[in-house]
Structure formats: C-alpha cells, structure tokens
Design an enzyme around this catalytic site. Structure first.
Site, mmCIF file in Angstrom:
data_model
loop_
_atom_site.group_PDB
_atom_site.id
_atom_site.type_symbol
_atom_site.label_atom_id
_atom_site.label_comp_id
_atom_site.label_asym_id
_atom_site.label_seq_id
_atom_site.Cartn_x
_atom_site.Cartn_y
_atom_site.Cartn_z
ATOM 1 C CB CYS A 14 38.636 38.421 41.598
ATOM 2 S SG CYS A 14 39.165 38.872 43.234
ATOM 3 C CB ALA A 15 35.229 38.027 45.025
#
Length: 444
Positions: free
Chosen positions: A352-353
């Site tokens: 994800c991030a």
C-alpha cells in the site's frame, strides 16, 4: 531463474482498499461510536452493529468494519464478553467500542456477525445479542453473517427458516437443517445476507454497503480498493531475481503497526502468516501497545518496537495506511532495522502506502522493482512494475492495497513454505484462485 507456478485450485476472489480518508466524529447518540462521512455527502450515516467475541475470525470482523466505515456507516463494534478487549483467532487482539449490553436499546440499520470458532458459538450463546438480532429480524431490518455464524448463530436462532443462505463449507450440513443451503460466495435473500469465509468477506462487505446505500455508493467504495473485477480470473505474482528465502525451521516475522495503519492489511498479513505456522511478532511503533488504525479499529500489539528490535527476523513486513506509513518512516528504530535487513540480503516487504512512503525515501528500493498503492506509485523512482498486484524482487516483496493483501500474504507463505502450503491455505480461506509466480523477464 526458475519459474514457480501455483495453478488453478479454486476460483479467485478479490478484496478492497481505501478510497479517500474519511473524517470521524464521536456521535452524540451514544458513547464510543464513530461516524465516518463520505466526503461532502449529505446522506445520513446508517447505524451498524458488528459484535465480536473471543475466538472471532479477525479478518472477517475487521474487513467488515473497515469497508462499512469507508461507506460512511456509523459502525459500533460491540464485545459480547465481559471486557471490551477480545482475543480473536490467531492471536489477534481487538478492542471493541462498547459492550453489547449498551447496544440493546439502539435501532440499527444492519447487524453483521463475523465468524470464526469458537467466536460464532460465543456470539450464539450471548442472550443479549440473540434478542437484539431477533428484534432486528422481526422489525424487517437488515442482518447478516459470514463463515460459521450463519449456521451456528442465525440458524440456531431460527432466523433463516425458508431462506437461502450460505456459510463455511464444513458447516453446510448444519445450515441445511435450518435454511436452504446454497454454495454462493455471497447470498442475499430478502433482508438477510450470508457469506462463506475470510476470502469472501470483502465481497460480503461491499454487498452490505450496496444494501445500505445503493449501487453507486458500493461502486464508490469498491472502485479504489484494488478489487478484481472478475473473481475467477487468473492473477499473477511477478517474481524477478528469484532467491530462496531461508529460515531456521520456523520463520520469524516482524509486523509493525502504528496509529493509522490499515487494519485490513495488518490483520490479513498477521492472520494468514500465523495460519501458516510462522512466528509473527506484532510490534507497536509508538508508546502504547494499543493502536488506533486508519478506520478506527483498535488493535493491540504483542510488544513495543523497542523490545521487538532486540530479536532477529527472517522477514520484516509493513502494512500500509497513510498515518501508519508516516509513523514507520519517522521511526529511526524501524528504519534502522529495515536497512540492516536489506543489507544482510534478508527478506523485507511492504504494501500500500509503505513502499512509497517508507522504503523509497530511505533507499530500500534502490535497484529493486516494486509496486504500491496506485495513488502513491508516482513517488517510486522505478515505475516499470507498478501495475502488478504483487512483485517479488529477490528478497523484497511489495503489493498494492487491501484488495491484494491475501495474494501478498500467500506470496510470503509460498516463499517460505512452498507452493503446496500456499494452496492449502488458499483453499481453507475460500480464496479460490489461479495462483502463479511469473518471471519478470516474461513481462518485459
């Protein structure tokens, strides 16, 4: 280079990630309630109850809560135990918002039961919950359950009579005595929605969003979640520079969590790796064991990072979530651990991030192919493999978001335990799939 393949075992399911960050506020209607507004939407928040118990399947609980809160629903997580904290399956510890006794006089638009054993039995044995759900049914309002709970709870309470329903495969015989049992991944009949297991929970949760808010809202929530459009399609895990991931018998794995970590990603990684019998240490990057995740689910770590850093690990893997990734990036202790892991040519990963906000700025993606959450990929210096759902480059594994978290975790299982173990787990999870590791050179 060798080519590892996991062929068709069942049909695939897909899962979601976060659209945009939602705001929250404490409701004045009752204490310990969170309401998430969807941007400028003027739609009133629907009131949702998700009861949890000791032995609840954490993926099913957390995915349901997370996805519903993304829709703007005001979700109350209620413990049926004597305390707010419950010990869910696979050593995952969740802190509820309220005790079930405090919810008995509230009118809910939806009550959704996660499964897990003995969690489903503990839900069934709670007389307060039974009366609340029976009143929900009598009043013609929406109720739902996944995994063991359709058979063990709803069926035992007589709330599936004359209705089509589904559940976890090993409970189908029990279900058939109290409902018309079907093998759908998600089954709706009137005001009742049922589903099969961890690998179908995101489909289940998005269906609940549709029932509460309509198709447009369901599309708004699911669109940015990196869900697969066709659950039976083949997906690939791309591997470059294959290497053996070594460990001494049992892999020692560190999963850091922090305020703002994406709870779905963290819980799926922890749950699946523990199912594979890896020794997973969940460490809080902060001063407290309890963290408040991105959709306000409260999780409890095993230890603080300061203590966890004294141990050595075969893998360090970071969940995403904007706030969590920023906390990771600001932790000198964690950054130091990651750098040592990479320099020692030992496995590390992020989803994800976190690839973009933690690994990239600290040089841990130098010379590596990686992917990340789509909106974060512009921060990667090498974007040549960003469209792949999971990328393995030697000792590095990266992935895109909640909707790829099961593939990500199964990819780790594949690397440590081999293809048969990953396939076995995929089957148990009702994550029906084509699962294949594909050489990077094949995609050039």
């Amino acid at each position: 280079m060798s080519l590892l393949q996991l062929r068709h075992l069942t049909t695939l399911h897909s899962l979601p990630f976060a659209p945009k960050l939602h705001h929250f506020h404490f409701s004045t209607r009752k204490s310990l309630r969170f309401s998430f507004s969807a941007s400028a939407s003027t739609t009133m928040a629907k009131q949702v109850l998700v009861p949890i118990a000791n032995g609840t399947e954490p993926m099913e609980a957390v995915i349901t809560i997370d996805v519903l809160r993304r829709s703007g629903a005001d979700v109350t997580v209620a413990s049926v135990e004597k305390e707010l904290r419950v010990d869910a399956c696979h050593g995952v510890k969740i802190v509820a918002d309220a005790l079930i006794a405090g919810c008995k006089d509230i009118v809910f638009d939806l009550i959704a039961l996660p499964g897990g054993m003995p969690g489903a039995t503990n839900l069934k044995d709670c007389s307060v919950l039974e009366s609340v759900v029976k009143k929900q049914a009598a009043d013609g309002r929406l109720y739902a359950a996944v995994c063991a709970s359709p058979a063990v709870a709803l069926g035992s309470w007589g709330l599936l009579k004359g209705l089509k329903a589904t559940c976890y495969p090993s409970f189908m015989e029990q279900l058939s005595s109290c409902a018309t049992a079907v093998e759908s991944r998600v089954q709706q009949d009137g005001k009742v929605v049922t589903s099969r297991g961890p690998g179908t929970t995101m489909e289940f949760a998005v269906t609940l969003v549709e029932q509460l808010y309509g198709k447009d809202k369901a599309a708004e929530v699911s669109g940015p979640l990196v869900m697969r459009p066709n659950q039976g399609d083949e997906y690939t895990i791309t591997e470059l520079n294959p290497m053996e991931w070594k460990c001494n018998n049992i892999p020692q794995i560190l999963v850091p969590i922090a305020d703002g970590s994406e709870e779905m990603e963290a819980v799926m990684i922890i749950d699946i790796l523990r199912r594979a019998k890896a020794n997973v240490v969940v460490a809080s990057v902060g001063d407290n064991l309890e963290i408040l995740a991105s959709r306000k689910v409260k999780l409890v770590a095993d230890m603080l990072l300061e203590e966890a850093a004294k141990l050595s690990y075969d893998l360090i893997v970071l969940p995403g979530g904007l706030g969590g990734a920023q906390a990771f990036a600001n932790s000198d202790k964690l950054v130091s651990l990651l750098k040592k892991q990479a320099e020692s040519n030992k496995p590390y990963g992020a989803i994800c991030a976190s690839p973009a906000l933690v690994l990239e700025p600290h040089g841990s993606l130098k010379g590596k192919k990686a992917t990340a959450f789509p909106a974060m990929c512009d921060k990667l210096s090498d974007k040549s493999f960003i469209d792949n759902r999971v990328v393995v480059d030697g000792n590095l594994i990266t992935s895109r978001g909640p909707g790829t978290s099961m593939e990500f975790a199964l990819g780790i299982v594949e690397k440590f335990f081999g293809r048969p173990k990953a396939l076995e787990l995929a089957k148990v999870l009702i994550f029906r799939l084509f699962y294949k590791l594909k050489l990077g050179r094949d995609m050039a």
